[in-house]
Design a protein around this motif. Structure first.
Motif, PDB file in Angstrom:
ATOM      1  N   TYR A 109       0.859  -1.181   0.000  1.00 32.51           N
ATOM      2  CA  TYR A 109       0.000   0.000   0.000  1.00 32.51           C
ATOM      3  C   TYR A 109       0.897   1.233   0.000  1.00 32.51           C
ATOM      4  CZ  TYR A 109      -3.877  -3.032   1.424  1.00 32.51           C
ATOM      5  OH  TYR A 109      -4.829  -4.013   1.491  1.00 32.51           O
ATOM      6  N   SER A 110       0.601   2.167  -0.872  1.00 29.51           N
ATOM      7  CA  SER A 110       1.337   3.438  -0.902  1.00 29.51           C
ATOM      8  C   SER A 110       0.372   4.539  -0.518  1.00 29.51           C
ATOM      9  CB  SER A 110       1.895   3.711  -2.304  1.00 29.51           C
ATOM     10  OG  SER A 110       2.835   2.728  -2.646  1.00 29.51           O
ATOM     11  N   ALA A 111       0.674   5.239   0.563  1.00 30.75           N
ATOM     12  CA  ALA A 111      -0.207   6.306   1.048  1.00 30.75           C
ATOM     13  C   ALA A 111       0.427   7.655   0.776  1.00 30.75           C
ATOM     14  CB  ALA A 111      -0.460   6.134   2.542  1.00 30.75           C
ATOM     15  N   GLY A 112      -0.316   8.520   0.109  1.00 27.96           N
ATOM     16  CA  GLY A 112       0.162   9.865  -0.189  1.00 27.96           C
ATOM     17  C   GLY A 112       0.635   9.980  -1.622  1.00 27.96           C
ATOM     18  N   TRP A 113       0.502  11.188  -2.163  1.00 27.93           N
ATOM     19  CA  TRP A 113       0.868  11.413  -3.566  1.00 27.93           C
ATOM     20  C   TRP A 113       2.362  11.202  -3.802  1.00 27.93           C
ATOM     21  CZ3 TRP A 113       4.526  14.916  -4.908  1.00 27.93           C
ATOM     22  CH2 TRP A 113       4.851  15.878  -3.953  1.00 27.93           C
ATOM     23  N   ASP A 114       3.194  11.591  -2.824  1.00 30.51           N
ATOM     24  CA  ASP A 114       4.632  11.447  -3.021  1.00 30.51           C
ATOM     25  C   ASP A 114       5.046   9.977  -3.076  1.00 30.51           C
ATOM     26  OD1 ASP A 114       3.915  11.299  -0.352  1.00 30.51           O
ATOM     27  OD2 ASP A 114       5.630  12.427   0.386  1.00 30.51           O
ATOM     28  N   ALA A 115       4.390   9.138  -2.294  1.00 31.20           N
ATOM     29  CA  ALA A 115       4.699   7.710  -2.327  1.00 31.20           C
ATOM     30  C   ALA A 115       4.293   7.104  -3.663  1.00 31.20           C
ATOM     31  CB  ALA A 115       4.001   6.984  -1.186  1.00 31.20           C
ATOM     32  N   LYS A 116       3.141   7.519  -4.175  1.00 31.59           N
ATOM     33  CA  LYS A 116       2.636   6.956  -5.431  1.00 31.59           C
ATOM     34  C   LYS A 116       3.385   7.487  -6.662  1.00 31.59           C
ATOM     35  CE  LYS A 116      -2.137   5.939  -4.190  1.00 31.59           C
ATOM     36  NZ  LYS A 116      -2.224   6.214  -2.769  1.00 31.59           N
ATOM     37  N   LEU A 117       3.652   8.781  -6.672  1.00 31.73           N
ATOM     38  CA  LEU A 117       4.219   9.394  -7.872  1.00 31.73           C
ATOM     39  C   LEU A 117       5.738   9.505  -7.873  1.00 31.73           C
ATOM     40  CD1 LEU A 117       1.614  12.260  -8.398  1.00 31.73           C
ATOM     41  CD2 LEU A 117       1.729  10.047  -9.534  1.00 31.73           C
ATOM     42  N   LEU A 118       6.359   9.451  -6.702  1.00 29.51           N
ATOM     43  CA  LEU A 118       7.812   9.593  -6.649  1.00 29.51           C
ATOM     44  C   LEU A 118       8.502   8.310  -6.215  1.00 29.51           C
ATOM     45  CD1 LEU A 118       8.122  13.111  -4.986  1.00 29.51           C
ATOM     46  CD2 LEU A 118       8.491  12.545  -7.372  1.00 29.51           C
ATOM     47  N   TYR A 119       8.212   7.856  -5.010  1.00 32.82           N
ATOM     48  CA  TYR A 119       8.986   6.771  -4.415  1.00 32.82           C
ATOM     49  C   TYR A 119       8.729   5.421  -5.064  1.00 32.82           C
ATOM     50  CZ  TYR A 119       9.457  10.554  -1.155  1.00 32.82           C
ATOM     51  OH  TYR A 119       9.682  11.784  -0.620  1.00 32.82           O
ATOM     52  N   LEU A 120       7.494   5.139  -5.416  1.00 32.38           N
ATOM     53  CA  LEU A 120       7.196   3.861  -6.063  1.00 32.38           C
ATOM     54  C   LEU A 120       7.877   3.755  -7.428  1.00 32.38           C
ATOM     55  CD1 LEU A 120       5.653   1.196  -5.772  1.00 32.38           C
ATOM     56  CD2 LEU A 120       3.714   2.302  -6.872  1.00 32.38           C
ATOM     57  N   PRO A 121       7.710   4.749  -8.330  1.00 32.63           N
ATOM     58  CA  PRO A 121       8.415   4.652  -9.616  1.00 32.63           C
ATOM     59  C   PRO A 121       9.939   4.636  -9.466  1.00 32.63           C
ATOM     60  CG  PRO A 121       6.694   6.303  -9.727  1.00 32.63           C
ATOM     61  CD  PRO A 121       6.796   5.888  -8.296  1.00 32.63           C
ATOM     62  N   ILE A 122      10.476   5.415  -8.509  1.00 32.19           N
ATOM     63  CA  ILE A 122      11.922   5.441  -8.315  1.00 32.19           C
ATOM     64  C   ILE A 122      12.440   4.072  -7.885  1.00 32.19           C
ATOM     65  CG2 ILE A 122      13.723   6.368  -6.785  1.00 32.19           C
ATOM     66  CD1 ILE A 122      12.353   9.076  -7.006  1.00 32.19           C
ATOM     67  N   SER A 123      11.626   3.323  -7.129  1.00 31.44           N
ATOM     68  CA  SER A 123      12.069   2.018  -6.649  1.00 31.44           C
ATOM     69  C   SER A 123      12.291   1.024  -7.791  1.00 31.44           C
ATOM     70  CB  SER A 123      11.066   1.446  -5.646  1.00 31.44           C
ATOM     71  OG  SER A 123       9.875   1.053  -6.293  1.00 31.44           O
ATOM     72  N   TYR A 124      11.712   1.283  -8.956  1.00 29.29           N
ATOM     73  CA  TYR A 124      11.893   0.392 -10.108  1.00 29.29           C
ATOM     74  C   TYR A 124      13.115   0.751 -10.953  1.00 29.29           C
ATOM     75  CZ  TYR A 124       7.283  -1.554  -9.230  1.00 29.29           C
ATOM     76  OH  TYR A 124       6.224  -2.184  -8.653  1.00 29.29           O
ATOM     77  N   LEU A 125      13.682   1.914 -10.708  1.00 29.92           N
ATOM     78  CA  LEU A 125      14.834   2.369 -11.498  1.00 29.92           C
ATOM     79  C   LEU A 125      16.108   1.665 -11.017  1.00 29.92           C
ATOM     80  CD1 LEU A 125      14.213   6.216 -11.598  1.00 29.92           C
ATOM     81  CD2 LEU A 125      13.866   4.595 -13.454  1.00 29.92           C
ATOM     82  N   PRO A 126      17.104   1.570 -11.900  1.00 35.02           N
ATOM     83  CA  PRO A 126      18.404   1.067 -11.471  1.00 35.02           C
ATOM     84  C   PRO A 126      19.017   2.024 -10.444  1.00 35.02           C
ATOM     85  CG  PRO A 126      18.285   1.234 -13.873  1.00 35.02           C
ATOM     86  CD  PRO A 126      17.045   1.845 -13.327  1.00 35.02           C
TER      87      PRO A 126
END
Length: 115
Positions: free
Chosen positions: A91-108
């Motif tokens: 579960y990702s709570a908050g816009w920053d978790a959804k739009l920043l941290y989640l996508p960044i976690s998939y990057l090298p």
């Protein structure tokens, strides 16, 4: 999470963004960091430099302006994870978790580290 599966326990991970709480309170953080700074040996202070602490505290104050104060986003994730027949793994709570941290976690790491 995966280790608990063998015992029949389902673990859900709640990954909130930055929320305005006592943990993220800039005044408390600054007080704690300054207290820790004062206890450091002179060599370590010299390695980091006096400017390091000032810049770090300034960054915290800038970041705090974007903290979310709606904690129900987090508690709603908790409620869903606890009461749902089929809870999600993450579960990702908050816009920053959804739009920043989640996508960044998939990057090298070479790309995510500077971000």
């Amino acid at each position: 999470r995966l280790e608990m599966r063998n015992f029949g326990v389902k673990v859900c991970v709640i990954e909130p963004g930055y929320f305005n709480t006592m943990i993220t309170n800039t005044e408390n953080l600054e007080k704690n960091f300054r207290s820790t700074w004062e206890k450091l040996p002179k060599e370590i202070k010299a390695s980091y430099g006096e400017n390091y602490l000032k810049q770090f505290v300034a960054m915290l104050k800038v970041m705090q302006k974007s903290y979310n104060s709606n904690l129900s986003l987090v508690t709603n994730c908790m409620e869903h994870a606890l009461t749902s027949v089929h809870p999600r793994t993450r579960y990702s709570a908050g816009w920053d978790a959804k739009l920043l941290y989640l996508p960044i976690s998939y990057l090298p790491s070479a790309l995510s580290d500077p971000l």
